[in-house]
Structures are given as structure tokens and as C-alpha cells.
Design an enzyme around this catalytic site. Sequence first.
Site, PDB file in Angstrom:
ATOM      1  N   ALA A  56       0.832  -1.215   0.000  1.00  0.00           N
ATOM      2  CA  ALA A  56       0.000   0.000   0.000  1.00  0.00           C
ATOM      3  C   ALA A  56       0.864   1.262   0.000  1.00  0.00           C
ATOM      4  O   ALA A  56       0.459   2.304   0.491  1.00  0.00           O
ATOM      5  CB  ALA A  56      -0.925  -0.011   1.210  1.00  0.00           C
ATOM      6  N   ARG A 112      -2.679   7.507 -10.897  1.00  0.00           N
ATOM      7  CA  ARG A 112      -3.820   7.516 -11.810  1.00  0.00           C
ATOM      8  C   ARG A 112      -5.126   7.939 -11.143  1.00  0.00           C
ATOM      9  O   ARG A 112      -6.116   8.225 -11.802  1.00  0.00           O
ATOM     10  CB  ARG A 112      -3.960   6.131 -12.467  1.00  0.00           C
ATOM     11  CG  ARG A 112      -2.839   5.802 -13.431  1.00  0.00           C
ATOM     12  CD  ARG A 112      -2.746   4.316 -13.755  1.00  0.00           C
ATOM     13  NE  ARG A 112      -2.077   3.545 -12.697  1.00  0.00           N
ATOM     14  CZ  ARG A 112      -1.808   2.250 -12.764  1.00  0.00           C
ATOM     15  NH1 ARG A 112      -2.143   1.561 -13.846  1.00  0.00           N
ATOM     16  NH2 ARG A 112      -1.209   1.627 -11.770  1.00  0.00           N
ATOM     17  N   GLY A 142       8.817   0.182  -6.658  1.00  0.00           N
ATOM     18  CA  GLY A 142       8.118  -0.949  -7.257  1.00  0.00           C
ATOM     19  C   GLY A 142       7.568  -1.917  -6.236  1.00  0.00           C
ATOM     20  O   GLY A 142       7.901  -1.867  -5.051  1.00  0.00           O
ATOM     21  N   ASP A 182      -4.738  -2.544  -3.360  1.00  0.00           N
ATOM     22  CA  ASP A 182      -5.786  -1.839  -4.120  1.00  0.00           C
ATOM     23  C   ASP A 182      -6.808  -2.804  -4.720  1.00  0.00           C
ATOM     24  O   ASP A 182      -7.377  -2.552  -5.766  1.00  0.00           O
ATOM     25  CB  ASP A 182      -5.150  -0.952  -5.213  1.00  0.00           C
ATOM     26  CG  ASP A 182      -4.410  -1.757  -6.282  1.00  0.00           C
ATOM     27  OD1 ASP A 182      -4.307  -2.996  -6.154  1.00  0.00           O
ATOM     28  OD2 ASP A 182      -3.944  -1.141  -7.264  1.00  0.00           O
ATOM     29  N   GLU A 204       4.786  -7.761 -17.342  1.00  0.00           N
ATOM     30  CA  GLU A 204       3.960  -6.556 -17.247  1.00  0.00           C
ATOM     31  C   GLU A 204       3.532  -6.110 -18.633  1.00  0.00           C
ATOM     32  O   GLU A 204       4.288  -6.255 -19.599  1.00  0.00           O
ATOM     33  CB  GLU A 204       4.744  -5.432 -16.554  1.00  0.00           C
ATOM     34  CG  GLU A 204       4.937  -5.661 -15.076  1.00  0.00           C
ATOM     35  CD  GLU A 204       3.630  -5.948 -14.378  1.00  0.00           C
ATOM     36  OE1 GLU A 204       2.807  -5.042 -14.240  1.00  0.00           O
ATOM     37  OE2 GLU A 204       3.403  -7.116 -13.982  1.00  0.00           O
ATOM     38  N   ASN A 234      -7.172   1.398  -9.979  1.00  0.00           N
ATOM     39  CA  ASN A 234      -6.113   2.295 -10.435  1.00  0.00           C
ATOM     40  C   ASN A 234      -6.638   3.686 -10.757  1.00  0.00           C
ATOM     41  O   ASN A 234      -5.879   4.642 -10.778  1.00  0.00           O
ATOM     42  CB  ASN A 234      -5.413   1.727 -11.660  1.00  0.00           C
ATOM     43  CG  ASN A 234      -4.680   0.430 -11.327  1.00  0.00           C
ATOM     44  OD1 ASN A 234      -4.072   0.314 -10.262  1.00  0.00           O
ATOM     45  ND2 ASN A 234      -4.758  -0.540 -12.204  1.00  0.00           N
ATOM     46  N   ARG A 256     -29.198  12.910  15.586  1.00  0.00           N
ATOM     47  CA  ARG A 256     -27.740  13.053  15.589  1.00  0.00           C
ATOM     48  C   ARG A 256     -27.092  12.118  16.606  1.00  0.00           C
ATOM     49  O   ARG A 256     -27.784  11.483  17.411  1.00  0.00           O
ATOM     50  CB  ARG A 256     -27.394  14.519  15.830  1.00  0.00           C
ATOM     51  CG  ARG A 256     -27.764  15.381  14.618  1.00  0.00           C
ATOM     52  CD  ARG A 256     -27.674  16.854  14.925  1.00  0.00           C
ATOM     53  NE  ARG A 256     -26.401  17.206  15.513  1.00  0.00           N
ATOM     54  CZ  ARG A 256     -26.195  18.325  16.227  1.00  0.00           C
ATOM     55  NH1 ARG A 256     -27.193  19.169  16.424  1.00  0.00           N
ATOM     56  NH2 ARG A 256     -25.009  18.574  16.737  1.00  0.00           N
ATOM     57  N   ARG A 301     -43.973  33.404  31.270  1.00  0.00           N
ATOM     58  CA  ARG A 301     -44.167  34.330  30.158  1.00  0.00           C
ATOM     59  C   ARG A 301     -44.938  35.525  30.722  1.00  0.00           C
ATOM     60  O   ARG A 301     -45.589  35.423  31.763  1.00  0.00           O
ATOM     61  CB  ARG A 301     -44.976  33.665  29.043  1.00  0.00           C
ATOM     62  CG  ARG A 301     -46.356  33.262  29.495  1.00  0.00           C
ATOM     63  CD  ARG A 301     -47.146  32.509  28.449  1.00  0.00           C
ATOM     64  NE  ARG A 301     -48.509  32.308  28.909  1.00  0.00           N
ATOM     65  CZ  ARG A 301     -49.172  31.164  28.783  1.00  0.00           C
ATOM     66  NH1 ARG A 301     -48.604  30.103  28.241  1.00  0.00           N
ATOM     67  NH2 ARG A 301     -50.415  31.086  29.210  1.00  0.00           N
TER      68      ARG A 301
HETATM   69  C1  UD1 Z   1       0.259  -4.820 -10.449  1.00  0.00           C
HETATM   70  C2  UD1 Z   1       1.106  -5.972 -11.021  1.00  0.00           C
HETATM   71  C3  UD1 Z   1       0.427  -6.508 -12.265  1.00  0.00           C
HETATM   72  C4  UD1 Z   1      -0.988  -6.957 -11.939  1.00  0.00           C
HETATM   73  C5  UD1 Z   1      -1.766  -5.814 -11.288  1.00  0.00           C
HETATM   74  C6  UD1 Z   1      -3.110  -6.319 -10.801  1.00  0.00           C
HETATM   75  C7  UD1 Z   1       3.428  -5.440 -10.505  1.00  0.00           C
HETATM   76  C8  UD1 Z   1       4.727  -4.991 -11.049  1.00  0.00           C
HETATM   77  N1  UD1 Z   1       2.419  -5.499 -11.363  1.00  0.00           N
HETATM   78  O1  UD1 Z   1       0.273  -3.779 -11.401  1.00  0.00           O
HETATM   79  O2  UD1 Z   1       1.139  -7.637 -12.774  1.00  0.00           O
HETATM   80  O3  UD1 Z   1      -1.618  -7.385 -13.115  1.00  0.00           O
HETATM   81  O4  UD1 Z   1      -1.052  -5.301 -10.168  1.00  0.00           O
HETATM   82  O5  UD1 Z   1      -3.899  -5.286 -10.318  1.00  0.00           O
HETATM   83  O6  UD1 Z   1       3.333  -5.769  -9.359  1.00  0.00           O
HETATM   84  N2  UD1 Z   1       2.985  -0.353  -4.376  1.00  0.00           N
HETATM   85  C9  UD1 Z   1       3.854  -0.121  -3.348  1.00  0.00           C
HETATM   86  N3  UD1 Z   1       5.070   0.393  -3.621  1.00  0.00           N
HETATM   87  C10 UD1 Z   1       5.492   0.663  -4.876  1.00  0.00           C
HETATM   88  C11 UD1 Z   1       4.604   0.405  -5.939  1.00  0.00           C
HETATM   89  C12 UD1 Z   1       3.355  -0.102  -5.655  1.00  0.00           C
HETATM   90  O7  UD1 Z   1       3.540  -0.361  -2.181  1.00  0.00           O
HETATM   91  O8  UD1 Z   1       6.646   1.112  -5.036  1.00  0.00           O
HETATM   92  C13 UD1 Z   1       1.639  -0.885  -4.065  1.00  0.00           C
HETATM   93  C14 UD1 Z   1       0.532   0.031  -4.518  1.00  0.00           C
HETATM   94  O9  UD1 Z   1       0.190   0.929  -3.475  1.00  0.00           O
HETATM   95  C15 UD1 Z   1      -0.594  -0.916  -4.882  1.00  0.00           C
HETATM   96  C16 UD1 Z   1       0.095  -2.213  -5.223  1.00  0.00           C
HETATM   97  O10 UD1 Z   1       1.442  -2.094  -4.769  1.00  0.00           O
HETATM   98  O11 UD1 Z   1      -1.496  -1.134  -3.810  1.00  0.00           O
HETATM   99  C17 UD1 Z   1       0.098  -2.486  -6.729  1.00  0.00           C
HETATM  100  O12 UD1 Z   1       0.753  -1.415  -7.367  1.00  0.00           O
HETATM  101  P1  UD1 Z   1       0.203  -0.779  -8.710  1.00  0.00           P
HETATM  102  O13 UD1 Z   1       1.087   0.326  -9.101  1.00  0.00           O
HETATM  103  O14 UD1 Z   1      -1.235  -0.504  -8.596  1.00  0.00           O
HETATM  104  O15 UD1 Z   1       0.468  -2.005  -9.692  1.00  0.00           O
HETATM  105  P2  UD1 Z   1      -0.221  -2.289 -11.083  1.00  0.00           P
HETATM  106  O16 UD1 Z   1       0.395  -1.419 -12.117  1.00  0.00           O
HETATM  107  O17 UD1 Z   1      -1.667  -2.232 -10.939  1.00  0.00           O
HETATM  108 CA    CA Z   2      -3.032  -1.690  -9.286  1.00  0.00          CA
END
Ligand code: UD1
Ligand code: CA
Length: 454
Positions: free
Chosen positions: A12, A18, A81, A105, A157, A230, A335, A443
Amino acid sequence: MSDIKLNTIILAGGKGTRMKSDLPKVLHKVYDRCIINYVFDSCKEAGSNEIYVIVGHKAEQIINHMKDTDAIFCIQDKQLGTGHAALQAEKYINDDDYILIVNGDMPLIKSYTIKSFISFMSLGNYDGALVSAVFDKTPAYGRVIRDSHGNLSKIIEQKDCNEDELAVEEVNIGLYCFKGKYLKNAFSKLDNNNAQKEYYITDIPYHIIQEGGKIGVYMIQDASETQGINSRADLSVATKTLLEDTRNLHMESGVTLIDPENTYISIDAKIGKDTVIYPGTNIQGDTIIGEHCVIGPNSNIIASTIGNNVVIETSKVDHSKIGDNCSIGPFANIRPKTKVDNSCKIGRFVETKNTIIGENSNLPHHIYVGDTQIGKNVEIACGVITANMNIKYEKNTTVIKDNAFIGCNSTLVAPVTIGEKAIVAAGSVVTENVSDKGLAIARSRQTNKENYNN
Ligand code: UD1
Ligand code: CA
């Protein structure tokens, strides 16, 4: 499976670019709950012991939001990453544990899906496994590339795919499980030689295979559950899916929804059978509604408990409790911290706050009661207010005892007590206590001037 120790890493830390938002992505809500809470709860329900949440971008907001959970936070200083994110929990990983890794996510993922995935990994005696899905329209996800025997060879990817790989419909959904020892070993092999110059978690299975490990691919039937968020558009799709599933569950258990698509119910809410819900109604948080109620139209019930046979029409009830056989509204605003006992009527344009209302009391219209304790069988007529705040902005309590009658348009200036069976005459401003069975008239007398307007 019972001898398996399962710990979870939730990713997370990402920027969620995006989403185009000031809020970290996982704090966006799917209806009434943040994305991260759905994921966290599903992992917990699936039997995870410890849950490590990787935070980075706006970490403090996520940590603060989850302070009441037993999540263990790991800080990812730079967003290099998903593989680099998971690495931040390395110190917690024991060789023999099962480590579930989940994209933070993915709010719709269900605990029983995670459970069957873990069983799949353990029954197949895999060293690691991942979940794949096929969507009607292939999203921009990593592609699951299999060898000629149907075994996984790697995940690629979308941005790194060649044309053949792009045509593959089976995608990686971002839910993995690895044996601790294999995961740690593969961490050391990660590099960022790819289109995004990131360390990908998706390369872990490939490295495990290279080292002779066995990777399973668990293909899920219902792809909608695995949708990642996303963008705002993804969020709206997930919200729609979740609300529809929840509505169906309630209808199956005996709740009538007059217009399901215009009725919004939290997955945390419970509703009794034969309750009828009219359109435009939001039922949020851990609300409990009894049987044979009629709710709506256009009502908001938030984290409240409602008894049986209650009618709530075009009103708001927030963090409050309503007993059996009550009638609320139309246009009532209940409330927080209001507690209404059985058989009460809280009618048109009545606002209550931090108030207890005893059984069989009647507040039919145009009333404000705040910080008030009202006994049983009390009648409060039109236009009454409790003046609970003094000029120092301090709140004081009004007490109205059983069987009292408060006449129209009276102001009860707190702190003040109206005794049992006492009567307050209409139009009074009451500043002193009224004894049991007493009558207060506060009153000025009427003056009539004869032949005044000649
Ligand atoms: C990722 C997968 C992809 C998969 C997709 C499914 C990778 C490289 N790719 O892509 O194969 O099909 O999910 O939804 O994993 N995050 C971090 N630190 C970072 C980058 C990301 O904690 O440096 C977390 C994000 O907060 C997120 C999750 O990792 O909750 C996934 O990252 P995101 O950038 O959404 O990956 P996708 O491009 O969707
Ligand atoms: Ca994602």
C-alpha cells in the site's frame, strides 16, 4: 492446513498517480469503507496471523487511519516498485511460514477466495503460487505466460510485453503466496531492468522457478472480485459490484428493496426479514435494522441500531439507537448519541443530539432536544427547544421526567429539571426547576388594549 503459519504483506505504499488525488489510493472509499480495510479484513478472516502493511506515499495518513487495527507497518521510503515494497517486510519473514502478498488496491477480494488459494498452494505442495483471471476485456495487467506443459514460466507486465504476450488473456491479479525461504532467496535476485525501471514482485515466481522451486497458478472463476483500483473509473465499477452483491444477499435473506439500484447498503450492515427499504436510502457502517421495518425513501442510517417495526421516513439517523415500534420522520435528524426507547414518535423537523428519550414519549414536530434526558410518556409539543449551550459555549443537561408535558414553543434553559407529571405552559422560557406535578408559566401576562386600532 492447520500446521501452516500464514502471515501477510499488503502492498500500500504506491503513489496511486492515476487516481489524481490528494488522498493515498488505498484510503479512497468503496461506498462507506476505505479500500485498505476491505483488503485487511479479508486477509485477517482468511487466517492470517500477522499483517504487514507496506506504506510509503503519505504513509502517516494510512498509519493514522489504521491505528485501531493490529497491522504492523513497514515504511517504503522510495516507491521503487511492488517487489521493493514487499522487501520492506523481509525482517519478519521466517523460512517455514507461508507469506501471502496482496496488492492493497484490490478491495473486493473475499476471504474464502484467499482461503481456497492457500489450500491450493498447500495441497499442491507448491513453493509459491499466484492467482490469475481472465476478464471479458483484458485489462492492462501483467500477463501470465505458461510453458508448453501449461506450467508458469513468468509474468510479464503489459508495458514489457511483445505482441504475442499482449494477446495472452490470462492476467496476474496481484495475489501471491510464497514459502518464506524461497521468497527471501528470490528477493536478492530482483532487478529493475524493465520498462518502468522498477523492482517487480511479479518477477519473484520466475526466480523461484529458476532455482528449481515449484509455482502453482490458481485461476479464479469470478474475475470481478479481483479487480484492482487504479482510477476513479475502476473505483466506480468496484463500488457498483460491491453494492449489487450486498443487495442480493439482503434480498436473499428476506429484505424487500423497492428499487435495488437506488438503495445503498454497507457490507457491515445487518437487516431483519420483512423490512422494506424505499429508494434513495443509504445504510452505512455497522448498522443493525430489525424485522418488519419500513425505511426510506431518501433516508441515511449511519452506524445505528434500529429495533423491530420501526418506520423511518426521509430522515437521518447517525450513531444512535432506536427501540421497537418507533416512528421517525419525515425530516427528522437524529444526531449521534441519541437513544430512543420503544414506542416513541419523533416526527417532522425534529432534531435530537446526545439525548435519551424514554418509552412511549412523543416529539411530533419542530423540536430541538440536545444533551437531554427525557423520561417515559413525555409529551413535547411543537416548537420546543432545549437551550443546552450557554454564552461560554458550555453544554448543559436538561432533565424531563416521566409523564411531563412541555407546551408549545417553550424554551428550557439548561441546566434545568422538569419534574414528574409537571406541566410547562406554552410559550414559557424555563430557567428554574419545576417540581413534580407542578405547573410552570414563564411568560408575561397578556395585555389587551380595547379600541386600540380605531
Ligand atoms: C500490479 C502488477 C500486475 C498486476 C496488477 C493487478 C506489478 C509490477 N504489477 O500492477 O502484474 O496485473 O497489479 O492489479 O506488481 N505499491 C507499493 N510500492 C510501490 C509500488 C506499488 O507499495 O513502489 C503498491 C501500490 O500501493 C498498490 C500495489 O502495490 O497497492 C500495486 O501497485 P500498482 O502500481 O497498482 O500495480 P499495477 O500497475 O496495478
Ligand atoms: Ca493496481
